[in-house]
Design an enzyme around this catalytic site. Structure first.
Site, PDB file in Angstrom:
ATOM      1  N   ASP A  23      74.102 103.801 -69.020  1.00 50.71           N
ATOM      2  CA  ASP A  23      74.738 103.191 -67.847  1.00 50.71           C
ATOM      3  C   ASP A  23      73.861 103.363 -66.613  1.00 50.71           C
ATOM      4  O   ASP A  23      73.135 104.352 -66.501  1.00 50.71           O
ATOM      5  CB  ASP A  23      76.114 103.861 -67.638  1.00 50.71           C
ATOM      6  N   HIS A  40      67.738  96.271 -66.392  1.00 50.99           N
ATOM      7  CA  HIS A  40      67.871  96.223 -67.856  1.00 50.99           C
ATOM      8  C   HIS A  40      66.493  96.288 -68.516  1.00 50.99           C
ATOM      9  O   HIS A  40      66.321  96.923 -69.546  1.00 50.99           O
ATOM     10  CB  HIS A  40      68.586  94.944 -68.295  1.00 50.99           C
ATOM     11  N   LEU A 134      65.258 108.414 -88.939  1.00 47.99           N
ATOM     12  CA  LEU A 134      66.347 108.248 -87.965  1.00 47.99           C
ATOM     13  C   LEU A 134      67.212 107.022 -88.283  1.00 47.99           C
ATOM     14  O   LEU A 134      66.683 105.930 -88.506  1.00 47.99           O
ATOM     15  CB  LEU A 134      65.725 108.085 -86.567  1.00 47.99           C
TER      16      LEU A 134
HETATM   17  C1  FPP Z   1      74.615  99.511 -68.321  1.00 47.16           C
HETATM   18  O1  FPP Z   1      74.126  99.303 -67.039  1.00 47.16           O
HETATM   19  C2  FPP Z   1      73.777  98.870 -69.297  1.00 47.16           C
HETATM   20  C3  FPP Z   1      74.114  97.798 -70.059  1.00 47.16           C
HETATM   21  C4  FPP Z   1      75.411  97.109 -69.999  1.00 47.16           C
HETATM   22  C5  FPP Z   1      73.172  97.223 -71.000  1.00 47.16           C
HETATM   23  C6  FPP Z   1      72.313  98.204 -71.747  1.00 47.16           C
HETATM   24  C7  FPP Z   1      71.298  97.418 -72.449  1.00 47.16           C
HETATM   25  C8  FPP Z   1      69.977  97.697 -72.498  1.00 47.16           C
HETATM   26  C9  FPP Z   1      69.338  98.894 -71.957  1.00 47.16           C
HETATM   27  C10 FPP Z   1      69.080  96.719 -73.137  1.00 47.16           C
HETATM   28  C11 FPP Z   1      69.312  96.346 -74.586  1.00 47.16           C
HETATM   29  C12 FPP Z   1      69.540  97.465 -75.516  1.00 47.16           C
HETATM   30  C13 FPP Z   1      68.828  97.836 -76.596  1.00 47.16           C
HETATM   31  C14 FPP Z   1      69.427  98.822 -77.526  1.00 47.16           C
HETATM   32  C15 FPP Z   1      67.479  97.345 -76.919  1.00 47.16           C
HETATM   33  P1  FPP Z   1      75.008  98.486 -66.016  1.00 47.16           P
HETATM   34  O2  FPP Z   1      74.482  97.101 -65.968  1.00 47.16           O
HETATM   35  O3  FPP Z   1      76.458  98.607 -66.360  1.00 47.16           O
HETATM   36  O4  FPP Z   1      74.675  99.267 -64.702  1.00 47.16           O
HETATM   37  P2  FPP Z   1      75.608  99.503 -63.422  1.00 47.16           P
HETATM   38  O5  FPP Z   1      76.819 100.257 -63.901  1.00 47.16           O
HETATM   39  O6  FPP Z   1      74.743 100.302 -62.510  1.00 47.16           O
HETATM   40  O7  FPP Z   1      75.928  98.132 -62.885  1.00 47.16           O
END
Ligand code: FPP
Length: 253
Positions: A23, A40, A134
């Site tokens: 997050d 991201h 893993l």
């Molecule tokens: C949370 O940050 C993150 C996500 C909803 C997406 C996580 C995805 C990735 C890191 C990329 C794809 C994953 C893999 C496994 C290759 P947020 O956008 O909710 O952040 P915020 O709470 O600060 O708005």
């Protein structure tokens, strides 16, 4: 340079299964005056480093919460960008994942993903199937409540068809009907960005997991941060409802 935090820690003290709620990508980008997708993109580097480090440490299972069913409500452009990044990650990492013996699984409503994303992920799952290292699980379009309801439906159907006796339904049987049936329950849940929520992630499976919450935003999550979480986990005593004395006596017997 990885930290020295785990230097004197015997491997038996490592968690066998680590689950992570990644997050803070959006906030990380906002702090830099950039679009959410920039966060991201940086988040992908953290995924790469974390998977690599778990492999290096000999962790058995890593489960990453990448996209919840609620995330479908995000702007279409962000969603498209996330799928693009996911495809990029899987394609670019495939050779290294294979070399390292990583196995790949997806939990969630796989059919809801765009066809091109499914194709690439399925190809990687097949390619990595023989891996002995893993076990990497990515939660995509995932909702723990949906998963639980799905398991309940399966069980109800089996009872209705007389292939299952109601009295045979217990913890283990229920677990075996979940999408995570082949995984042990997580020992350690890590959540980045300082939020104290489980957000519909592995509600059943996290019953006894230790929870580690760090204020670090996911794009800043490094192998050092992973070491801190593992060291923190190893310091804690898991009692499963027993007293400290009982645990010590069991360890000494
Ligand atoms: C949370 O940050 C993150 C996500 C909803 C997406 C996580 C995805 C990735 C890191 C990329 C794809 C994953 C893999 C496994 C290759 P947020 O956008 O909710 O952040 P915020 O709470 O600060 O708005």
């Amino acid at each position: 340079m990885a930290s020295d935090l785990l230097k004197d820690l015997p491997k038996e003290k490592y968690p066998r299964h680590i689950a992570i709620i990644m997050d803070g990508n959006g906030r990380w980008a906002k702090q830099r005056g950039r679009m959410r997708l920039f966060g991201h993109r940086q988040g992908i580097s953290s995924v790469r480093e974390t998977v690599r480090e778990c492999h290096r440490l000999g962790i058995g299972y890593l489960t990453l919460y990448a996209f919840s069913t609620e995330n479908w409500n995000r702007p279409p452009r962000e969603i498209r960008g996330l799928w693009g990044l996911l495809k990029y990650y899987v394609q670019s990492e495939l050779p290294e994942l294979k070399r390292n013996g990583v196995r790949l699984r997806v939990i969630g409503d796989f059919e809801r993903l765009p066809a091109d994303v499914r194709k690439i992920i399925q190809g990687a799952i097949d390619e990595l199937a023989g891996g002995k290292g893993l076990a990497l699980t990515i939660a995509l379009s995932y909702s723990s409540r949906d998963e639980i309801v799905g398991a309940l439906r399966k069980i109800a159907r089996e009872v209705k068809e007389n292939s299952l006796d109601v009295e045979a339904i217990d913890d283990d049987l229920f677990s075996s009907r979940l999408m995570t049936s082949e995984l042990p329950d997580p020992d350690l849940l890590i959540r980045t960005s300082g939020e104290f929520r489980i957000s519909n992630f592995l509600l059943w499976q996290l019953a006894y997991s230790e929870i580690y919450i760090t204020p670090v935003l996911w794009p800043d999550f490094s192998p050092d941060e992973l070491h801190k979480a593992i060291a923190g986990y190893a310091d804690r005593e898991r009692r499963y409802g027993k007293t400290s004395d009982q645990i010590r006596n069991e360890e000494n017997s």
